[in-house]
Design an enzyme around this catalytic site. Structure first.
Site, mmCIF file in Angstrom:
data_model
loop_
_atom_site.group_PDB
_atom_site.id
_atom_site.type_symbol
_atom_site.label_atom_id
_atom_site.label_comp_id
_atom_site.label_asym_id
_atom_site.label_seq_id
_atom_site.Cartn_x
_atom_site.Cartn_y
_atom_site.Cartn_z
ATOM 1 N N GLU A 1 34.975 45.016 137.009
ATOM 2 C CA GLU A 1 36.616 45.178 136.379
ATOM 3 C C GLU A 1 36.471 44.373 134.926
ATOM 4 O O GLU A 1 36.956 44.593 133.568
ATOM 5 C CB GLU A 1 37.746 44.811 136.825
ATOM 6 C CG GLU A 1 38.049 45.728 137.894
ATOM 7 C CD GLU A 1 37.365 47.474 137.865
ATOM 8 O OE1 GLU A 1 38.335 48.140 136.996
ATOM 9 O OE2 GLU A 1 37.280 48.522 138.782
ATOM 10 N N GLU B 1 30.727 53.075 133.107
ATOM 11 C CA GLU B 1 30.046 52.620 134.712
ATOM 12 C C GLU B 1 29.244 51.536 135.073
ATOM 13 O O GLU B 1 29.023 50.876 135.649
ATOM 14 C CB GLU B 1 30.924 53.502 136.078
ATOM 15 C CG GLU B 1 32.236 54.630 136.124
ATOM 16 C CD GLU B 1 33.208 52.836 136.401
ATOM 17 O OE1 GLU B 1 32.785 52.399 136.800
ATOM 18 O OE2 GLU B 1 34.497 53.189 135.591
ATOM 19 N N HIS C 1 34.900 45.621 132.294
ATOM 20 C CA HIS C 1 35.515 46.132 131.898
ATOM 21 C C HIS C 1 35.875 45.772 130.725
ATOM 22 O O HIS C 1 36.186 45.954 129.295
ATOM 23 C CB HIS C 1 35.836 47.441 132.471
ATOM 24 C CG HIS C 1 35.793 48.562 132.976
ATOM 25 N ND1 HIS C 1 34.570 49.438 132.242
ATOM 26 C CD2 HIS C 1 35.326 48.938 134.444
ATOM 27 C CE1 HIS C 1 33.963 50.305 133.131
ATOM 28 N NE2 HIS C 1 34.191 50.145 134.528
#
EC number: 3.4.24.-
Length: 282
Positions: free
Chosen positions: A131, A202, A134
């Site tokens: 995360e 991803e 990201h």
């Protein structure tokens, strides 16, 4: 570069919105859709993260209320050289996680209670490293904007169905077929957009997580557990419009040819294979 991608995405989604607005309402529909799209772009940029967090009833925590989790996020933020994001826990027993926000200075990471209960500390760090990748790559704004627009497109599709069925005048009846086609195409268009956004990012975030932790096996183990769990259970309040934001698609257990064709994530098997390649190269 990521800001340019976001601008292109927002423009493209606005054009799609206007196109279908025209199909439903002609010139007036285009104008209304244009105004709505401008408002949605503004709203998406500044408030999409808050909307998503509120939808999942995420609760903000700090080092006093969730010291272990907060410490992991702080350590990863330092390693990624990004500001400390806000940390949230979602009262949901299905294990999953996502990041949101318009930039690293206004980012948030959220994990479910189920994830904290299922995974080991190292596996949790692997997920959070994903995360944080990201966040570092500005994926979070793109994902949040796509979620808001996908939801709006779904609403517009429902209006198209309503107009096709209940259109009262002759012109509306003549446009009924177009409205029905629009109602079918719009959700597919939204799914394709989400798919295109999510699959490549991803893989990139998985690689970033391996780089941050130096232990790809942590994320490999976490993904395996999360996938196995998701095959049998679906998250409460999960929506197809925000599915691409999660580390594992919350609808992984839904088995249909349509859902497989337009899945928002690469297969977990492929993700693990790539992580194993990274592990071997370290």
């Amino acid at each position: 570069m990521e800001q340019i991608k976001t601008f292109i995405l927002m423009t493209f989604l606005a054009l799609i919105f206007m196109f279908f607005g025209g199909l439903i309402g002609g010139e007036q529909g285009v104008i209304i859709a244009f105004v709505v799209a401008l408002g949605m772009n503004f709203f998406s940029y500044f408030f999409s993260d808050k909307l998503v967090l509120k939808h999942y009833h995420a609760v903000k925590v700090d080092e006093n209320s969730a010291g272990g989790l907060y410490a992991i996020v702080r350590r990863l933020a330092n390693a990624a050289n990004v500001p400390m994001p806000s940390v949230y826990i979602i009262p949901e027993q299905i294990p999953n996680a996502f990041a949101t926000g318009r930039n690293p200075n206004n980012a948030a990471v959220a994990v479910t209670e189920g994830l904290l209960n299922l995974l080991s500390e190292n596996e949790i760090e692997g997920v959070l490293a994903h995360e944080m990748s990201h966040v570092r790559h500005y994926d979070i704004l793109i994902g949040s904007v796509a979620a808001v627009f996908a939801g709006a497109i779904a609403i517009l599709a429902n209006f198209a169905k309503f107009g096709a069925v209940f259109g009262g005048n002759e012109n509306n009846r003549q446009n009924g077929i177009l409205m029905i086609v629009a109602a079918i195409i719009m959700p597919i268009a939204a799914a394709i957009i989400q798919m295109a956004i999510s699959r490549s990012r991803e893989y990139k975030a998985d690689a970033g997580a391996a780089n941050l932790t130096k232990h790809p096996e942590w994320l490999i183990s976490a993904l395996s557990k999360l996938e196995n769990y998701a095959q049998n259970r679906t998250m409460q309040n999960a929506t197809p419009q925000s599915a691409h934001m999660f580390i594992i698609n919350p609808f992984s257990g839904v088995k249909s040819s349509f859902s497989q064709l337009f899945r928002t994530h690469p297969s977990t098997k492929d993700r693990i294979a790539r992580l194993n390649e990274i592990k071997q190269s370290m």
